[in-house]
Design a protein around this motif. Sequence first.
Motif, PDB file in Angstrom:
ATOM      1  N   ILE A  62       3.680   3.251  13.505  1.00  0.00           N
ATOM      2  CA  ILE A  62       4.156   3.629  12.161  1.00  0.00           C
ATOM      3  C   ILE A  62       2.876   3.229  11.124  1.00  0.00           C
ATOM      4  O   ILE A  62       2.273   2.232  11.420  1.00  0.00           O
ATOM      5  N   THR A  63       2.749   4.468  10.348  1.00  0.00           N
ATOM      6  CA  THR A  63       1.845   4.332   9.246  1.00  0.00           C
ATOM      7  C   THR A  63       2.298   4.338   8.017  1.00  0.00           C
ATOM      8  O   THR A  63       3.301   4.941   7.615  1.00  0.00           O
ATOM      9  N   ASP A  64       1.297   3.754   7.149  1.00  0.00           N
ATOM     10  CA  ASP A  64       1.952   3.853   5.544  1.00  0.00           C
ATOM     11  C   ASP A  64       1.663   5.058   4.915  1.00  0.00           C
ATOM     12  O   ASP A  64       0.953   6.189   5.844  1.00  0.00           O
ATOM     13  N   THR A  65       1.925   5.220   3.752  1.00  0.00           N
ATOM     14  CA  THR A  65       1.692   6.664   3.048  1.00  0.00           C
ATOM     15  C   THR A  65      -0.002   6.866   3.181  1.00  0.00           C
ATOM     16  O   THR A  65      -0.116   8.032   2.800  1.00  0.00           O
ATOM     17  N   SER A  67       8.439   3.875   7.639  1.00  0.00           N
ATOM     18  CA  SER A  67       7.394   3.884   6.949  1.00  0.00           C
ATOM     19  C   SER A  67       7.700   3.946   5.355  1.00  0.00           C
ATOM     20  O   SER A  67       6.935   3.432   4.571  1.00  0.00           O
ATOM     21  N   ARG A  68       8.493   4.981   5.010  1.00  0.00           N
ATOM     22  CA  ARG A  68       8.719   5.059   3.538  1.00  0.00           C
ATOM     23  C   ARG A  68       9.794   4.366   2.860  1.00  0.00           C
ATOM     24  O   ARG A  68       9.994   3.972   1.871  1.00  0.00           O
ATOM     25  N   TRP A 113       5.406  -2.816   3.074  1.00  0.00           N
ATOM     26  CA  TRP A 113       4.633  -3.476   4.263  1.00  0.00           C
ATOM     27  C   TRP A 113       3.698  -4.851   3.967  1.00  0.00           C
ATOM     28  O   TRP A 113       3.311  -4.754   2.606  1.00  0.00           O
TER      29      TRP A 113
END
Length: 178
Positions: free
Chosen positions: A135-138, A172-173, A177
């Motif tokens: 899971i990556t952020d924006t 993610s969205r 986090w």
Amino acid sequence: MIHHANASKFEEGVTKEDAYEQVLLQAEGLFDGQRNWVCNLANTASLLWHAFRSLPAPSNEVNWSGFYIVDTTIRDQLILGPFHGKVACQTIALGQGVCGASAAMKKTVMVADVEKFPGHIACDSASRSEIVVPITDTNDKLVAIIDIDCALLDGFDEVDQKHLEQLAALLSRSCDWP
Ligand code: SME
């Protein structure tokens, strides 16, 4: 009164695609007005666990569904997050095991036979196959990973990968986090 437990009801006999669609829909509903990552990952671990339980083998042999989070104090380390299943290792270095490999590459890693994966970390000796989705952020920064273990060999396929990657994008969205 809203009974959140109803979100965990998965009909027997539905396809894996349908069960994942329900997970995604229920998750979206539960995240409405709630951006706390602990809360949202905890409910998602539960949704996944109950979804797999409702499906035929190999999915009903899933024995761990949950998350590791990027440790905010030691950033090249993952730390155990919300999950369903047996007690698991608390920390995993980036690059170590299936989780660490996925985290380091920021790519999904699907392992049909964990004994053939060099460095696999056996938290539960019952686990035979595993899928890990980052899971990556924006800003494309790694924030967490989804980890699912199965007690049967070859427990996961491209249907799992596709939907778990959709779930990772939703999480993610939908979360703030650490
Ligand atoms: N098997 C994982 C460790 C985490 S547990 O499966 C919950 C790995 O090799 O990274």
